[in-house]
Enzyme design. Structure first.
Site, short mmCIF file in Angstrom:
data_model
loop_
_atom_site.label_atom_id
_atom_site.label_comp_id
_atom_site.label_asym_id
_atom_site.label_seq_id
_atom_site.Cartn_x
_atom_site.Cartn_y
_atom_site.Cartn_z
N LYS A 1 -4.07 1.13 -2.38
CA LYS A 1 -5.11 0.36 -1.69
C LYS A 1 -6.05 1.30 -0.98
CE LYS A 1 -4.44 -1.00 2.56
NZ LYS A 1 -3.86 -1.60 3.77
N ASP B 1 5.60 -5.47 4.43
CA ASP B 1 4.69 -4.56 5.15
C ASP B 1 5.10 -4.55 6.60
OD1 ASP B 1 2.63 -2.79 5.60
OD2 ASP B 1 1.03 -4.13 4.95
N ASP C 1 0.84 -1.20 0.00
CA ASP C 1 0.00 0.00 0.00
C ASP C 1 0.88 1.24 0.00
OD1 ASP C 1 0.77 0.44 2.64
OD2 ASP C 1 -1.07 -0.34 3.48
C1 R5P Z 1 -1.89 -0.77 7.30
O1 R5P Z 1 -1.90 0.27 6.72
C2 R5P Z 1 -0.69 -1.61 7.55
O2 R5P Z 1 0.46 -1.18 6.90
C3 R5P Z 1 -0.98 -3.02 7.15
O3 R5P Z 1 -1.13 -3.07 5.75
C4 R5P Z 1 -2.22 -3.52 7.81
O4 R5P Z 1 -2.12 -3.34 9.18
C5 R5P Z 1 -2.46 -4.96 7.50
O5 R5P Z 1 -3.71 -5.35 7.99
P1 R5P Z 1 -4.44 -6.63 7.40
O6 R5P Z 1 -3.46 -7.75 7.47
O7 R5P Z 1 -5.63 -6.84 8.31
O8 R5P Z 1 -4.86 -6.32 6.00
#
Ligand code: R5P
Length: 319
Positions: free
Chosen positions: A195, A222, A172
Site C-alpha cells: 500500500k 491491522d 500493508d
Molecule cells: C498504518 O500504517 C496503520 O497500520 C493503519 O493501517 C492505519 O493507521 C489505518 O488508517 P486508516 O484506517 O485511516 O486507513
C-alpha cells in the site's frame, strides 16, 4: 519495593479502567476532574498518594488533546503529591503514526508526546501495540509494550476451526511482520498488500497483493482503524482476487467520523477489536452483532500487578 497499587483514571476510558480495577480487586481512587468554562482542566486527589505506587489509566483517543492533557495533569498531580512511582497506562498512544521525518519540514510528534509524558513526571509507561517498535526509543523511562496478540489469538484459533483454506492477510507491508507472528502461531499462510499513501490526506492506494487468497477464508488484521480506508482498500483487493469469507481484526478502534458507516458496507462477516479505545454506543449500533470487542483489562491488570511486585512480565508469555 513500593507501596500498594493506587489506580487512577482520567475520563477517557471508564469501562476499561473499571475492568482493570475489577481484575485487581481494587477500587479506582477518588479524584475530581473539572473542565472549567475556559477549557482548562483541574484535578484534585481525594487522598494522599505519598509513597504509593500509582498507575494512571488514560487512553489518548479522540478528543486527543483533551485526553492527553488530562493524562499529563493527572501525572503531575501525583508527582507533586509525592507518589513513590507513577506509571502512565496508555492503552492507545496518540500520534504514533508521526514517528519519523518521512518528508521535509515535518515534526516527529510521537517523540514530542513521549517527552511530555516524561516531563509531567511519569517514571514508567505501559501501552499496547505501538505503530512501530522504535517508538519505545522515544521514551527514556522504562516501559512495558504489550501486544493484543495475547487476547486475540484464542479467538482466531477458534475461528480457524470453521474456516475453509484459511489465510492471514496484512493490509500493508508495515504490519506484515506482526501479521507473520499471528500466522506462525496459527500455522496459516500469510498474504499481504503493498500500500502507498500518495499524499497526507487519508486516502490510500493499494497496489499489489502478494500471496494467494483465491477461494480462501481470510483473517485480515491491522493495529488500528482510523478512517477505514486502508482496510476497505485491502478488502476490495482480496475480494477481487477471489477471497471468500472475511473476518477483520484490529487492535485499536480509533474509528474516526464515518469509519463505522463505511466499514459496515464491506463484505466482512465479523469485526473483532479490543477496548483500548471505547466505542460509543451509536457506533456499536452501526456495527450491530457483527462487532465483537475483546477486553485487554486482564492483560493490563496482570502487568500492573507484576510491575508493583517487581516480577517478570515476560514470564507471563513464556518468554
Ligand atoms: C498504518 O500504517 C496503520 O497500520 C493503519 O493501517 C492505519 O493507521 C489505518 O488508517 P486508516 O484506517 O485511516 O486507513
Amino acid at each position: 519495593m513500593y507501596g500498594g497499587i493506587r489506580l487512577f483514571t482520567g475520563t477517557s476510558t471508564p469501562e476499561l479502567a473499571g475492568g482493570i480495577a475489577e481484575y485487581l480487586n481494587l477500587p479506582l481512587c477518588e479524584r475530581d476532574i473539572i473542565r472549567f468554562p475556559n477549557d482548562n482542566i483541574f484535578v484534585k486527589l481525594h487522598a494522599s498518594v505519598r509513597g504509593q505506587d500509582c498507575f494512571v489509566i488514560q487512553t489518548t483517543s479522540i478528543p486527543v488533546h483533551y485526553n492527553l492533557m488530562e493524562l499529563l495533569i493527572l501525572i503531575q498531580t501525583l508527582r507533586l503529591d509525592s507518589a513513590a512511582r507513577i506509571t502512565a497506562v496508555i492503552p492507545y498512544l496518540c500520534y504514533m503514526r508521526s514517528d519519523k521525518k518521512d518528508q521535509p519540514r515535518v515534526p516527529i510528534t510521537a517523540r514530542l508526546v513521549c517527552d511530555m509524558i516524561e516531563a509531567a513526571g511519569a517514571d514508567r509507561y505501559m501501552t499496547l501495540d505501538l505503530h512501530s517498535p522504535q517508538i519505545q526509543g522515544f521514551f527514556s523511562i522504562p516501559g512495558d509494550v504489550l501486544y493484543a496478540y495475547h487476547v486475540l489469538i484464542d479467538d482466531m484459533m477458534e475461528l480457524k476451526k470453521e474456516m475453509k483454506d484459511p489465510v492471514m492477510v496484512s493490509p500493508d507491508l508495515g504490519f506484515a511482520k506482526k501479521a507473520r507472528n499471528y500466522a506462525t502461531t496459527l500455522n496459516l499462510p500469510l498474504s499481504f498488500i503493498e500500500k502507498r499513501r500518495p499524499s497526507n490526506d487519508p486516502t490510500s492506494q493499494a497496489l499489489t497483493l502478494i500471496g494467494d487468497v483465491d477461494g480462501r477464508d481470510c483473517i485480515i488484521l491491522d493495529e488500528e482503524i482510523s478512517t477505514g480506508t486502508t482496510m476497505a482498500t485491502a478488502v476490495n483487493v482480496i475480494k477481487e482476487h477471489g477471497a471468500r469469507e472475511i473476518t477483520m481484526f484490529f487492535v485499536h478502534p480509533v474509528l474516526s467520523p464515518n469509519a463505522a458507516e463505511e466499514l459496515v458496507k464491506l463484505p466482512v462477516k465479523q469485526f473483532v477489536t479490543t477496548d483500548t479505545i471505547p466505542i460509543p454506543q451509536e457506533k456499536k449500533d452501526i456495527f450491530g452483532d457483527r462487532l465483537k470487542i475483546i477486553s485487554v483489562a486482564s492483560l493490563l491488570g496482570e502487568v500492573i500487578r507484576r510491575a508493583n511486585q517487581g516480577r517478570s512480565v515476560g514470564e507471563m508469555f513464556n518468554e
